[in-house]
Design a protein around this motif. Structure first.
Motif, PDB file in Angstrom:
ATOM      1  N   GLY A  17       9.603  -3.681   4.769  1.00 55.07           N
ATOM      2  CA  GLY A  17       9.893  -4.071   6.122  1.00 55.07           C
ATOM      3  C   GLY A  17       8.414  -4.567   6.672  1.00 55.07           C
ATOM      4  N   ALA A  18       7.669  -4.928   5.598  1.00 54.66           N
ATOM      5  CA  ALA A  18       6.350  -5.519   6.094  1.00 54.66           C
ATOM      6  C   ALA A  18       5.452  -4.535   6.734  1.00 54.66           C
ATOM      7  N   LYS A  19       5.411  -3.197   6.494  1.00 51.00           N
ATOM      8  CA  LYS A  19       4.838  -2.273   7.287  1.00 51.00           C
ATOM      9  C   LYS A  19       3.735  -1.561   6.272  1.00 51.00           C
ATOM     10  N   THR A  20       2.752  -1.075   6.951  1.00 51.61           N
ATOM     11  CA  THR A  20       1.739  -0.259   6.144  1.00 51.61           C
ATOM     12  C   THR A  20       2.201   1.228   6.057  1.00 51.61           C
ATOM     13  N   TRP A  21       2.304   1.784   4.686  1.00 54.02           N
ATOM     14  CA  TRP A  21       2.739   3.122   4.576  1.00 54.02           C
ATOM     15  C   TRP A  21       1.788   3.894   4.387  1.00 54.02           C
ATOM     16  N   THR A  22       1.700   5.080   4.813  1.00 52.55           N
ATOM     17  CA  THR A  22       0.629   6.151   4.614  1.00 52.55           C
ATOM     18  C   THR A  22       1.493   7.642   4.074  1.00 52.55           C
ATOM     19  N   GLY A  23       0.966   8.040   2.885  1.00 50.38           N
ATOM     20  CA  GLY A  23       1.556   9.112   2.310  1.00 50.38           C
ATOM     21  C   GLY A  23       0.616   9.959   1.400  1.00 50.38           C
ATOM     22  N   GLU A  24       1.418  10.840   0.313  1.00 52.08           N
ATOM     23  CA  GLU A  24       0.809  11.347  -0.274  1.00 52.08           C
ATOM     24  C   GLU A  24       1.476  11.517  -1.766  1.00 52.08           C
ATOM     25  N   PHE A  25       0.828  11.439  -3.011  1.00 55.86           N
ATOM     26  CA  PHE A  25       1.390  11.458  -4.447  1.00 55.86           C
ATOM     27  C   PHE A  25       0.710  12.570  -5.006  1.00 55.86           C
ATOM     28  N   THR A  26       1.647  13.125  -5.923  1.00 57.64           N
ATOM     29  CA  THR A  26       1.210  14.254  -6.626  1.00 57.64           C
ATOM     30  C   THR A  26       1.052  13.839  -8.281  1.00 57.64           C
ATOM     31  N   ASN A  27       0.246  13.247  -8.877  1.00 56.60           N
ATOM     32  CA  ASN A  27       0.178  12.751 -10.239  1.00 56.60           C
ATOM     33  C   ASN A  27      -0.379  13.754 -11.344  1.00 56.60           C
ATOM     34  N   HIS A  28      -0.674  13.051 -12.506  1.00 59.53           N
ATOM     35  CA  HIS A  28      -1.353  13.748 -13.467  1.00 59.53           C
ATOM     36  C   HIS A  28      -2.671  12.609 -13.994  1.00 59.53           C
ATOM     37  N   THR A  29      -3.745  13.307 -14.203  1.00 62.98           N
ATOM     38  CA  THR A  29      -4.708  12.652 -14.701  1.00 62.98           C
ATOM     39  C   THR A  29      -4.407  12.296 -16.407  1.00 62.98           C
ATOM     40  N   ARG A  30      -5.349  11.447 -16.852  1.00 61.95           N
ATOM     41  CA  ARG A  30      -5.407  11.280 -18.051  1.00 61.95           C
ATOM     42  C   ARG A  30      -5.436  12.398 -19.101  1.00 61.95           C
ATOM     43  N   GLN A  31      -6.230  13.639 -18.470  1.00 66.48           N
ATOM     44  CA  GLN A  31      -6.709  14.739 -19.025  1.00 66.48           C
ATOM     45  C   GLN A  31      -5.367  15.768 -18.778  1.00 66.48           C
ATOM     46  N   GLY A  32      -4.335  15.537 -17.951  1.00 69.60           N
ATOM     47  CA  GLY A  32      -3.259  16.006 -17.867  1.00 69.60           C
ATOM     48  C   GLY A  32      -3.255  17.217 -16.699  1.00 69.60           C
ATOM     49  N   SER A  33      -4.314  17.175 -15.871  1.00 71.03           N
ATOM     50  CA  SER A  33      -4.657  18.115 -14.809  1.00 71.03           C
ATOM     51  C   SER A  33      -3.819  17.467 -13.670  1.00 71.03           C
ATOM     52  N   GLU A  34      -3.412  18.212 -12.850  1.00 68.64           N
ATOM     53  CA  GLU A  34      -2.657  17.787 -11.615  1.00 68.64           C
ATOM     54  C   GLU A  34      -3.687  16.977 -10.318  1.00 68.64           C
ATOM     55  N   GLN A  35      -3.243  16.043  -9.685  1.00 67.15           N
ATOM     56  CA  GLN A  35      -4.136  15.297  -8.746  1.00 67.15           C
ATOM     57  C   GLN A  35      -3.326  14.902  -7.658  1.00 67.15           C
ATOM     58  N   ILE A  36      -3.855  15.307  -6.522  1.00 67.26           N
ATOM     59  CA  ILE A  36      -3.005  14.760  -5.411  1.00 67.26           C
ATOM     60  C   ILE A  36      -4.156  13.673  -4.564  1.00 67.26           C
ATOM     61  N   GLU A  37      -3.116  12.561  -4.348  1.00 67.30           N
ATOM     62  CA  GLU A  37      -3.827  11.485  -3.933  1.00 67.30           C
ATOM     63  C   GLU A  37      -3.180  10.875  -2.213  1.00 67.30           C
ATOM     64  N   ALA A  38      -4.057  10.857  -1.378  1.00 70.60           N
ATOM     65  CA  ALA A  38      -3.494  10.107  -0.120  1.00 70.60           C
ATOM     66  C   ALA A  38      -3.524   8.687  -0.345  1.00 70.60           C
ATOM     67  N   ALA A  39      -2.468   8.187   0.099  1.00 66.22           N
ATOM     68  CA  ALA A  39      -2.484   6.653  -0.300  1.00 66.22           C
ATOM     69  C   ALA A  39      -2.327   5.794   1.197  1.00 66.22           C
ATOM     70  N   ILE A  40      -2.825   4.672   1.251  1.00 66.90           N
ATOM     71  CA  ILE A  40      -2.704   3.958   2.478  1.00 66.90           C
ATOM     72  C   ILE A  40      -2.167   2.551   1.627  1.00 66.90           C
ATOM     73  N   ILE A  41      -0.853   2.114   1.870  1.00 62.93           N
ATOM     74  CA  ILE A  41      -0.260   0.773   0.919  1.00 62.93           C
ATOM     75  C   ILE A  41      -0.087  -0.312   2.115  1.00 62.93           C
ATOM     76  N   MET A  42      -0.600  -1.344   1.918  1.00 58.92           N
ATOM     77  CA  MET A  42      -0.424  -2.352   2.867  1.00 58.92           C
ATOM     78  C   MET A  42       0.051  -3.634   2.429  1.00 58.92           C
ATOM     79  N   PRO A  43       1.177  -4.429   2.809  1.00 61.66           N
ATOM     80  CA  PRO A  43       1.516  -5.692   2.192  1.00 61.66           C
ATOM     81  C   PRO A  43       0.750  -6.738   2.619  1.00 61.66           C
ATOM     82  N   LEU A  44       0.561  -7.852   1.910  1.00 61.38           N
ATOM     83  CA  LEU A  44      -0.088  -8.870   2.194  1.00 61.38           C
ATOM     84  C   LEU A  44       0.914  -9.958   2.472  1.00 61.38           C
ATOM     85  N   ILE A  45       0.837 -10.146   3.735  1.00 64.24           N
ATOM     86  CA  ILE A  45       1.818 -11.544   4.213  1.00 64.24           C
ATOM     87  C   ILE A  45       1.302 -12.895   4.035  1.00 64.24           C
TER      88      ILE A  45
END
Length: 358
Positions: A17-45
């Motif tokens: 919808g061409a809007k900025t999204w803010t949220g969190e992801f729970t991923n794994h690092t290369r070492q296999g540990s759990e990582q929580i990331e806060a993300a701001i994703i913006m579209p370039l129009i």
């Protein structure tokens, strides 16, 4: 795999919808540990209004989330604690109370905030106690003690308080933490137990006094009896009264611990008396030997303390019947003399009758 699918759906719906999204992801690092990331994703129009790229700014907030989680657990533990917890500022104005405080005091959190804890005073605690409490806290030490406070409805309650200063990293005291246990019921039960204990002690004292009096009476009867009284166990003298000691010429208590063998003139008599006792004969007469070797006649009446358990011993009543036996002998001699005189008289009369007839 811990990021919910709904998060991705919401992200793409927002970005498309061409809007900025803010949220969190729970991923794994290369070492296999759990990582929580806060993300701001913006579209370039682009100038034509089309999205050509997406720019994502991410921050690792794993440690922050763990801290928040720990703080949440701590808050829940404090809030749900069964003990009242109060935090005041340095001037003793309440800044926090937990649910237990509200339940115990009757004050809601809104009513308590900003109040001074002295609003709970019942007037039953000496001023010296509060002086000591504040002197201890001012020194930066923990104060512990019992308090009697008053609820909002006017009823009183007892609590045991642990109050400690809260220090900042630089060591400065900025707040006070009070953890207080409602001990009203414990105090009531303790007081009731104390009353029962005192009543029991009074009953025991009265009973002991009565027993002592009874023992004194029994001891007086035991010692002043005109006959000998003996407690035997396995034919060993455990106790006897003064009369029995005097009867046999012994000092008071001299015979205690001795067997009964020294009472009898020979082993045969000792064994015969023992046989009678084993057979349950409760009354018999025999000669006893005094300490000086002289003899006396005695009548003994004995009874086992427990007929089913003779190891408990027996009690014997011993009566000196020497005079009675001597009198009996004199009576027997006099009777024999009278019978002899009667026979002589009869013989004389018979002879006289014969002489007259002849």
């Amino acid at each position: 795999g811990k990021t919910p699918p709904a998060t991705y759906r919401d992200m793409w719906q927002t970005l498309l919808g061409a809007k900025t999204w803010t949220g969190e992801f729970t991923n794994h690092t290369r070492q296999g540990s759990e990582q929580i990331e806060a993300a701001i994703i913006m579209p370039l129009i682009q100038s034509d209004g089309q999205v050509s790229h997406y720019v994502a700014i991410k921050e690792d907030i794993t440690a922050k989330r763990h801290q928040e989680d720990q703080l949440r657990k701590l808050y829940l533990a404090v809030e749900q604690s069964p003990e009242s917890i109060v935090i005041t500022d340095i001037s003793a104005n309440i800044e926090y109370v937990n649910a237990a405080f509200q339940r115990v005091t009757g004050y809601t959190r809104e009513e308590a905030l900003g109040l001074d804890p002295r609003v709970l005073k019942s007037g039953r605690i000496p001023k010296a106690t509060y002086d000591d409490m504040w002197a201890t806290l001012t020194r930066g030490e923990t104060w512990r003690g019992e308090l009697f406070n008053r609820r909002k409805d006017g009823s009183e309650y007892a609590e045991f308080a642990n109050i400690a200063p809260i220090r900042q990293p630089d060591g400065a005291i900025t707040h006070y933490l009070a953890i207080k246990e409602d001990i009203t019921e414990k105090k009531r039960m303790s007081d009731e137990l104390e009353r029962h204990r005192m009543h029991l002690e009074e009953l025991v004292a009265e009973r002991t006094e009565a027993l002592d009096a009874a023992l004194e009476e029994q001891s007086a009867l035991f010692e002043t009896a005109s006959v000998g009284i003996v407690l035997l166990r396995n034919r060993t003298l455990v106790r006897c009264n003064r009369t029995f000691d005097e009867m046999l010429g012994y000092a008071a208590g001299e015979q205690v611990g001795q067997t009964t063998r020294h009472w009898y003139p020979d082993d045969a008599t000792h064994a015969a008396v023992g046989q009678k006792l084993n057979e349950g004969v409760e009354r018999s007469e025999f000669e006893l030997v005094r300490k000086d070797g002289s003899r006396l006649w005695a009548r003994m009446a004995g009874r086992h303390i427990d007929a089913d358990d003779r190891t408990k011993g027996m009690v014997a009543i011993v009566e000196d019947i020497s005079e009675e036996r001597a009198a009996l002998v004199e009576i027997q001699i006099a009777r024999a003399a009278a019978e002899s005189a009667n026979r002589s008289k009869s013989e004389f009369l018979a002879n006289m009758s014969h002489e007259i007839r002849t």
